[in-house]
Structures are given as structure tokens and as C-alpha cells.
Design a protein around this motif. Structure first.
Motif, PDB file in Angstrom:
ATOM      1  N   ASP A  40     -59.423  10.905 -11.322  1.00 35.42           N
ATOM      2  CA  ASP A  40     -59.361   9.570 -11.923  1.00 35.42           C
ATOM      3  C   ASP A  40     -57.925   9.109 -12.133  1.00 35.42           C
ATOM      4  N   ASP A  41     -57.003  10.063 -12.385  1.00 29.51           N
ATOM      5  CA  ASP A  41     -55.584   9.694 -12.503  1.00 29.51           C
ATOM      6  C   ASP A  41     -55.090   9.056 -11.208  1.00 29.51           C
ATOM      7  N   VAL A  42     -55.451   9.681 -10.099  1.00 29.63           N
ATOM      8  CA  VAL A  42     -55.002   9.188  -8.796  1.00 29.63           C
ATOM      9  C   VAL A  42     -55.616   7.819  -8.504  1.00 29.63           C
ATOM     10  N   ILE A  43     -56.919   7.691  -8.750  1.00 28.84           N
ATOM     11  CA  ILE A  43     -57.598   6.421  -8.480  1.00 28.84           C
ATOM     12  C   ILE A  43     -56.995   5.296  -9.312  1.00 28.84           C
ATOM     13  N   VAL A  96     -46.543  12.803  -7.913  1.00 31.58           N
ATOM     14  CA  VAL A  96     -47.186  14.082  -8.185  1.00 31.58           C
ATOM     15  C   VAL A  96     -46.209  15.225  -7.905  1.00 31.58           C
ATOM     16  N   ASP A  97     -46.282  16.251  -8.759  1.00 29.93           N
ATOM     17  CA  ASP A  97     -45.499  17.472  -8.565  1.00 29.93           C
ATOM     18  C   ASP A  97     -46.288  18.428  -7.680  1.00 29.93           C
ATOM     19  N   SER A 111     -50.670  24.867  -6.169  1.00 33.09           N
ATOM     20  CA  SER A 111     -50.747  23.410  -5.995  1.00 33.09           C
ATOM     21  C   SER A 111     -51.906  22.962  -5.121  1.00 33.09           C
ATOM     22  N   TYR A 112     -52.661  23.908  -4.571  1.00 30.48           N
ATOM     23  CA  TYR A 112     -53.781  23.508  -3.712  1.00 30.48           C
ATOM     24  C   TYR A 112     -54.839  22.737  -4.502  1.00 30.48           C
ATOM     25  N   GLN A 113     -55.027  23.099  -5.763  1.00 29.60           N
ATOM     26  CA  GLN A 113     -55.999  22.371  -6.576  1.00 29.60           C
ATOM     27  C   GLN A 113     -55.558  20.921  -6.760  1.00 29.60           C
ATOM     28  N   THR A 114     -54.261  20.718  -6.949  1.00 33.59           N
ATOM     29  CA  THR A 114     -53.739  19.356  -7.086  1.00 33.59           C
ATOM     30  C   THR A 114     -53.986  18.546  -5.813  1.00 33.59           C
ATOM     31  N   VAL A 115     -53.722  19.146  -4.655  1.00 35.26           N
ATOM     32  CA  VAL A 115     -53.967  18.446  -3.396  1.00 35.26           C
ATOM     33  C   VAL A 115     -55.460  18.159  -3.241  1.00 35.26           C
ATOM     34  N   GLY A 116     -56.288  19.104  -3.695  1.00 37.02           N
ATOM     35  CA  GLY A 116     -57.731  18.881  -3.645  1.00 37.02           C
ATOM     36  C   GLY A 116     -58.168  17.705  -4.501  1.00 37.02           C
ATOM     37  N   ARG A 117     -57.548  17.529  -5.657  1.00 30.54           N
ATOM     38  CA  ARG A 117     -57.876  16.385  -6.519  1.00 30.54           C
ATOM     39  C   ARG A 117     -57.468  15.077  -5.849  1.00 30.54           C
ATOM     40  N   ILE A 118     -56.340  15.105  -5.143  1.00 30.48           N
ATOM     41  CA  ILE A 118     -55.920  13.914  -4.403  1.00 30.48           C
ATOM     42  C   ILE A 118     -56.948  13.594  -3.323  1.00 30.48           C
ATOM     43  N   ALA A 119     -57.414  14.631  -2.623  1.00 24.53           N
ATOM     44  CA  ALA A 119     -58.433  14.428  -1.589  1.00 24.53           C
ATOM     45  C   ALA A 119     -59.709  13.846  -2.190  1.00 24.53           C
ATOM     46  N   ASP A 120     -60.111  14.345  -3.362  1.00 29.69           N
ATOM     47  CA  ASP A 120     -61.300  13.803  -4.031  1.00 29.69           C
ATOM     48  C   ASP A 120     -61.134  12.311  -4.299  1.00 29.69           C
ATOM     49  N   ALA A 121     -59.921  11.924  -4.705  1.00 28.79           N
ATOM     50  CA  ALA A 121     -59.669  10.508  -4.995  1.00 28.79           C
ATOM     51  C   ALA A 121     -59.724   9.663  -3.728  1.00 28.79           C
ATOM     52  N   LEU A 122     -59.127  10.173  -2.644  1.00 32.61           N
ATOM     53  CA  LEU A 122     -59.070   9.393  -1.406  1.00 32.61           C
ATOM     54  C   LEU A 122     -60.438   9.205  -0.768  1.00 32.61           C
ATOM     55  N   THR A 123     -61.388  10.076  -1.113  1.00 26.51           N
ATOM     56  CA  THR A 123     -62.747   9.939  -0.575  1.00 26.51           C
ATOM     57  C   THR A 123     -63.689   9.259  -1.565  1.00 26.51           C
ATOM     58  N   HIS A 124     -63.158   8.845  -2.706  1.00 29.88           N
ATOM     59  CA  HIS A 124     -63.964   8.110  -3.681  1.00 29.88           C
ATOM     60  C   HIS A 124     -64.191   6.688  -3.169  1.00 29.88           C
ATOM     61  N   GLY A 125     -65.303   6.107  -3.537  1.00 32.62           N
ATOM     62  CA  GLY A 125     -65.644   4.771  -3.066  1.00 32.62           C
ATOM     63  C   GLY A 125     -64.569   3.734  -3.337  1.00 32.62           C
ATOM     64  N   SER A 126     -63.825   3.893  -4.431  1.00 26.70           N
ATOM     65  CA  SER A 126     -62.785   2.911  -4.767  1.00 26.70           C
ATOM     66  C   SER A 126     -61.630   2.908  -3.783  1.00 26.70           C
TER      67      SER A 126
END
Length: 228
Positions: A40-43, A96-97, A111-126
Motif C-alpha cells: 500500500d505504501d508503493v501504491i 526505496v532502500d 531486500s528480496y521481500q522489499t522487491v516482492g512488495r513492489i511487485a505486489d503493488a505493480l500487479t495491483h488493479g490500481s
């Protein structure tokens, strides 16, 4: 008679030292929990697209590399160096760090979890309707031209993880490394904040046109009447 007392003091000091270490670890864990990136931070940062940015990414890469090789006597210090791409500051951006191995584009496992959260945001409907630019930066240490190359390799590394591991379509992601040519904190050129990566919303995904309808079949033409 003094030995038991001395031993007791040593034991107490050891216990206090252990307690201090535990408190420090707890504080570090709490700080990490507070700063951990969420989808949600990324979105929230990237979902503010207005108009597509007119960017020539290959030209910007070349411009950053050429400026980093400047050896002019009048070259300003890092703290007074103008940004090389000021238009980027107008785009929706998420800073992002990402932790890399020293002087390499290798992303550390933490940092892989952080990149994963970014991926989750980029695939979100928004954010699905948009394309993004990954911008690499490096603090002002070492050679400027090496810093540009390193920042480009790091931006490429993040894109490759998003594409290969998290299956983000490659056509939605562009990269550019600016090294120390556009410091995030010019007043502190050597500060770690200047190593941050930036994710920027740059354009809408091109809409695919519906397939053309086939021409009417020749059989649809009027058939001649049968003779009786």
C-alpha cells in the motif's frame, strides 16, 4: 573474602550487558518493522498519474555517462551540481532502500521481500494500467563514471528480479542509472540516502486494439434460384 563479591559484580555486569544487547536488538527490530515497505505504501506514491512523461531513456543514459566523465576545471562540487533530469522530479515517485553487495549490482537476500512488495503493488488493479521507470543512484564516493555504470547495473538488477522472479511484463519497466548526477540529498553528497532506488510512474500501458472482424464469407452472397 573479596573474591565472591568481585565475581558477583562481574556476573551482574555480564547480565546487564546481555540485557542491553537485547534492548538494542528489540529497538532495531521495531525500527525495521516501522520502516518496512508495504504494498500500500508503493501504491499510495505511484497512483497519481496525470500525463505521460516525454523521456528519451537511451539519450538520458548517454548524457549521464558523458557528464560523469567531465574533467572541466569549472566543474561544480557534488553539492552544487544541477540535476541532470529535473523533469523526473515531477513524476509520481516511490523511494526505496535496496541493499546491494558492496560495489556490485547483487541484491542481498534481505531486500528480496522489499522487491516482492513492489511487485505486489505493480500487479495491483490500481497500478496495472501503467508503465514504470526504475532509477538508480549512488552516493558521491569513488569515480563518477563508475558510479553511473554501477547505478545502471543496479536498476537493471531490480528490473530483472521483477521480470524473472515476480513475472512483471518487461515492457512495463524501463531503467536508467544516474549515479551521482542527480543526488537525492545534494547537501549531503556522501549520505546513504543517495543510494536509494526510485520507482516512477511514466506512462499508461498501450491499449490493445480488438481484432478486426473477418470479411463476410462469399457464401453469404445471394444464391441463384434453382430451376424447376
Amino acid at each position: 573474602m573479596m573474591r565472591p563479591l568481585t565475581r558477583g559484580l562481574r556476573d551482574a555486569s555480564s547480565i546487564l550487558g546481555m540485557l542491553g544487547a537485547l534492548v538494542l536488538l528489540a529497538a532495531l527490530a521495531a525500527a525495521h518493522a516501522q520502516t518496512a515497505v508495504t504494498r500500500d505504501d508503493v501504491i499510495a506514491k505511484l497512483d497519481h498519474f496525470e500525463t505521460a512523461a516525454e523521456l528519451d531513456i537511451p539519450a538520458l543514459r548517454q548524457q549521464a555517462l558523458e557528464r560523469s566523465r567531465s574533467r572541466s576545471k569549472n566543474e561544480p562540487p557534488p553539492s552544487k551540481r544541477p540535476p541532470i533530469a529535473p523533469d523526473l522530479t515531477k513524476l509520481p515517485t516511490f523511494n526505496v532502500d535496496i541493499q546491494f553487495d558492496v560495489d556490485t549490482p547483487i541484491v542481498l537476500p534481505a531486500s528480496y521481500q522489499t522487491v516482492g512488495r513492489i511487485a505486489d503493488a505493480l500487479t495491483h488493479g490500481s497500478l496495472l494500467p501503467y508503465n514504470f521507470l526504475i532509477v538508480g543512484h549512488v552516493e558521491s564516493t569513488g569515480r563518477r563514471d563508475n558510479n553511473v555504470l554501477l547505478s545502471q547495473r543496479r536498476a537493471d538488477a531490480i528490473r530483472d528480479i521483477l521480470v524473472n522472479t515476480f513475472k512483471i511484463p518487461a515492457k512495463r519497466l524501463q531503467t536508467v542509472g544516474l549515479g551521482e548526477e542527480q543526488l537525492l540529498d545534494p547537501a549531503r553528497p556522501n549520505a546513504p540516502v543517495n543510494n536509494q532506488m526510485e520507482i516512477m510512474t511514466v506512462s499508461k500501458v498501450a491499449e490493445t486494439e480488438p481484432p478486426a472482424h473477418p470479411a463476410p464469407a462469399a457464401a453469404a452472397k445471394k444464391k441463384p434460384a434453382k430451376k424447376r
